[in-house]
Design a protein around this motif. Structure first.
Motif, mmCIF file in Angstrom:
data_model
loop_
_atom_site.group_PDB
_atom_site.id
_atom_site.type_symbol
_atom_site.label_atom_id
_atom_site.label_comp_id
_atom_site.label_asym_id
_atom_site.label_seq_id
_atom_site.Cartn_x
_atom_site.Cartn_y
_atom_site.Cartn_z
ATOM 1 N N VAL A 293 0.701 -1.275 0.088
ATOM 2 C CA VAL A 293 -0.042 -0.009 0.034
ATOM 3 C C VAL A 293 0.826 1.234 0.197
ATOM 4 N N ALA A 294 2.155 1.108 -0.237
ATOM 5 C CA ALA A 294 2.962 2.318 -0.166
ATOM 6 C C ALA A 294 2.640 3.230 -1.263
ATOM 7 N N TRP A 295 1.934 2.693 -2.340
ATOM 8 C CA TRP A 295 1.769 3.803 -3.468
ATOM 9 C C TRP A 295 0.473 4.476 -3.146
ATOM 10 N N LEU A 296 -0.297 4.178 -2.247
ATOM 11 C CA LEU A 296 -1.561 4.821 -1.891
ATOM 12 C C LEU A 296 -1.065 6.074 -1.081
ATOM 13 N N PHE A 297 0.091 5.891 -0.031
ATOM 14 C CA PHE A 297 0.474 7.213 0.769
ATOM 15 C C PHE A 297 1.632 7.902 0.228
ATOM 16 N N GLU A 298 2.239 7.398 -1.099
ATOM 17 C CA GLU A 298 3.063 8.213 -1.918
ATOM 18 C C GLU A 298 2.469 9.266 -2.680
ATOM 19 N N ASN A 299 1.230 9.230 -2.950
ATOM 20 C CA ASN A 299 0.435 10.131 -3.560
ATOM 21 C C ASN A 299 -0.454 11.014 -2.934
ATOM 22 N N THR A 300 -0.260 12.257 -2.650
ATOM 23 C CA THR A 300 -0.934 13.043 -1.716
ATOM 24 C C THR A 300 -2.435 12.804 -1.961
ATOM 25 N N TRP A 301 -2.954 13.055 -3.248
ATOM 26 C CA TRP A 301 -4.417 12.916 -3.525
ATOM 27 C C TRP A 301 -4.946 11.730 -3.013
ATOM 28 N N TYR A 302 -4.208 10.507 -3.315
ATOM 29 C CA TYR A 302 -4.907 9.472 -2.935
ATOM 30 C C TYR A 302 -4.744 9.198 -1.343
ATOM 31 N N SER A 303 -3.910 9.735 -0.652
ATOM 32 C CA SER A 303 -3.704 9.688 0.888
ATOM 33 C C SER A 303 -4.942 10.628 1.419
ATOM 34 N N LEU A 304 -5.107 11.680 0.897
ATOM 35 C CA LEU A 304 -6.338 12.691 1.407
ATOM 36 C C LEU A 304 -7.508 11.924 0.923
ATOM 37 N N LEU A 305 -7.842 11.268 -0.103
ATOM 38 C CA LEU A 305 -9.038 10.839 -0.278
ATOM 39 C C LEU A 305 -9.290 9.283 0.698
ATOM 40 N N TYR A 306 -8.202 8.740 0.654
ATOM 41 C CA TYR A 306 -8.313 7.692 1.909
ATOM 42 C C TYR A 306 -8.674 8.289 3.379
ATOM 43 N N LEU A 307 -8.180 9.153 3.679
ATOM 44 C CA LEU A 307 -8.587 9.954 4.961
ATOM 45 C C LEU A 307 -9.901 10.350 4.992
ATOM 46 N N LEU A 308 -10.208 11.126 3.855
ATOM 47 C CA LEU A 308 -11.613 11.282 3.974
ATOM 48 C C LEU A 308 -12.774 10.198 4.157
ATOM 49 N N VAL A 309 -12.212 9.058 3.362
ATOM 50 C CA VAL A 309 -13.056 7.905 3.545
ATOM 51 C C VAL A 309 -13.183 7.452 4.888
ATOM 52 N N ILE A 310 -11.879 7.314 5.741
ATOM 53 C CA ILE A 310 -11.956 7.030 6.920
ATOM 54 C C ILE A 310 -12.665 7.865 7.931
ATOM 55 N N ILE A 311 -12.920 9.261 7.581
ATOM 56 C CA ILE A 311 -13.390 10.301 8.603
ATOM 57 C C ILE A 311 -15.095 10.070 8.185
ATOM 58 N N GLY A 312 -15.434 9.785 6.946
ATOM 59 C CA GLY A 312 -16.619 9.585 6.629
ATOM 60 C C GLY A 312 -17.254 8.503 7.268
ATOM 61 N N CYS A 313 -16.495 7.240 7.076
ATOM 62 C CA CYS A 313 -17.041 5.989 7.835
ATOM 63 C C CYS A 313 -17.067 6.192 9.142
ATOM 64 N N SER A 314 -16.320 6.807 9.823
ATOM 65 C CA SER A 314 -16.305 6.861 11.509
ATOM 66 C C SER A 314 -17.494 7.777 11.626
ATOM 67 N N CYS A 315 -17.681 9.089 10.885
ATOM 68 C CA CYS A 315 -18.637 9.833 11.308
ATOM 69 C C CYS A 315 -20.117 9.039 11.132
ATOM 70 N N LEU A 316 -20.362 8.227 9.944
ATOM 71 C CA LEU A 316 -21.544 7.757 9.534
ATOM 72 C C LEU A 316 -21.962 6.638 10.920
ATOM 73 N N LEU A 317 -20.810 5.707 11.227
ATOM 74 C CA LEU A 317 -20.995 4.926 12.192
ATOM 75 C C LEU A 317 -21.426 5.535 13.735
ATOM 76 N N ALA A 318 -20.802 6.698 13.920
ATOM 77 C CA ALA A 318 -20.749 7.382 15.124
ATOM 78 C C ALA A 318 -22.376 8.054 15.099
ATOM 79 N N LEU A 319 -22.838 8.423 14.111
ATOM 80 C CA LEU A 319 -24.278 8.854 14.072
ATOM 81 C C LEU A 319 -25.223 7.878 14.276
ATOM 82 N N MET A 320 -24.892 6.438 13.597
ATOM 83 C CA MET A 320 -25.877 5.493 13.914
ATOM 84 C C MET A 320 -25.706 5.144 15.504
ATOM 85 N N LEU A 321 -24.600 5.067 16.075
ATOM 86 C CA LEU A 321 -24.379 4.828 17.453
ATOM 87 C C LEU A 321 -25.089 5.624 18.206
#
Length: 346
Positions: A293-321
């Motif tokens: 997965v080094a390719w993911l973190f070596e690309n700034t835009w991929y990394s930021l998109l990955y981070l946004l996915v993590i934040i989005g999923c965390s927020c969605l689960l938190a709202l459900m809880l």
């Protein structure tokens, strides 16, 4: 004028911002295993503000609860049991399963869950649980009348414990133990009890507020470029974060009418508690699918998109809880009222 309702809403925004910083911190810590461009290192350093901001906010809200609600022990701890401790245990079981690839079944497994040792960030909740017990027991000992004297003793306790006393008892780190945070927590009490004086001063002295903003920004830049890693419990970092907390409080208060995020009890806590589960699951999935997965973190835009996915999923689960726990709270309240009615009607 800053009303208590507006201040509490601004604290919710600070908590929300802090929870996102914590997510960023764990995301960048994972990324550092593969690549370390400056922006990832910088975000990793800045993200450490998140835990300290949450700690100060916790102290503030606890002082507010004691003064505004005067809860009985049952009222105080029943709320903490439902919103804090039970989700904490659930998250402990979840992280054990994700990391060990199996459910806990030994006494040591369950001990690790209770002690917050199954997830890297669960030490914080273990410490907060200690604080709630201590704060309730000492609520009539540490008061507004003496806090300006007691706070210096608490400062000494935090410094001495971190640097001289702690020996890693029970395999726990310094951060697991209440004395490592006690000054930081009770600074939240100070801010609550003197909120009107502090906020009025900052509102009427804009030059002081601008100076604090400048110092806070300079401190953040210092932490970014410093070779030394400033851990959240260290007092240098605590004082820098305290300045940032005040600046953020005024910032959100003055933009109160422009912000329309609805307060949801438990939202920021659930984001904090469960975001690492998505980091673990997505990382395992990427390894299984791509092997690297080094390719993911070596690309700034991929990394930021990955981070946004993590934040989005965390927020969605938190709202459900939040919805689930609120539902359980209402059911429990209705059952108590029904039981009380039946008891009194006999």
């Amino acid at each position: 004028m800053y009303t208590d309702s507006k201040i509490l809403k601004s604290l919710f925004y600070i908590q929300l911002f802090s929870s996102f910083l914590v997510v960023v911190g764990h995301f960048t810590a994972s990324a550092l295993s593969f690549t370390d461009p400056f922006w990832i290192v910088a975000l990793n350093q800045i993200s450490r503000y998140g835990t300290v901001l949450l700690t100060i906010a916790t102290g503030y809200l606890t002082a507010y609860s004691f003064e505004a609600k005067s809860p009985t022990a049952r009222e105080f701890f029943s709320g903490k049991l439902l919103y804090i401790f039970v989700p904490y245990l659930v998250s402990g079981v979840l992280y054990h399963y994700l990391l060990k690839k199996g459910m806990p079944h030994t006494a040591q497994d369950f001990t690790n869950i209770v002690l917050g040792k199954t997830g890297d960030h669960l030490y914080f909740v273990f410490m907060i649980c200690q604080y709630y017990v201590f704060a309730y027991l000492f609520r009539r000992v540490i008061t507004k009348r003496n806090i300006l004297y007691v706070i210096w003793m608490l400062l000494g306790i935090q410094y001495v414990y971190i640097n001289f006393i702690h020996q890693g008892w029970f395999g726990l780190t310094t951060r697991h133990m209440l004395p490592s945070w006690i000054f930081t927590l009770y600074m939240g009490h100070v801010l609550y009890w003197y909120r009107e004086m502090i906020l009025s001063f900052l509102r009427n002295n804009r030059s002081i507020l601008m100076l604090m903003t400048g110092v806070s920004t300079a401190a953040a830049l210092f932490f970014v470029v410093s070779n030394k890693l400033y851990v959240a419990v260290h007092l240098t970092f605590v004082f820098a974060t305290l300045l940032s907390f005040l600046v953020l409080m005024v910032f959100f208060l003055e933009r109160f009418d422009r912000l329309h995020i609805k307060f949801r009890k438990g939202l920021t806590y659930f984001i904090f508690l469960f975001h690492s589960a998505f980091l673990i699951m997505f990382k395992d999935y990427l390894f299984e699918k791509y092997g690297e997965v080094a390719w993911l973190f070596e690309n700034t835009w991929y990394s930021l998109l990955y981070l946004l996915v993590i934040i989005g999923c965390s927020c969605l689960l938190a709202l459900m809880l939040v919805w689930l726990v609120n539902k359980l709270e209402r059911v429990s309240k209705n059952m108590r009222q029904t039981h009380r009615h039946l008891y009194t009607s006999k």
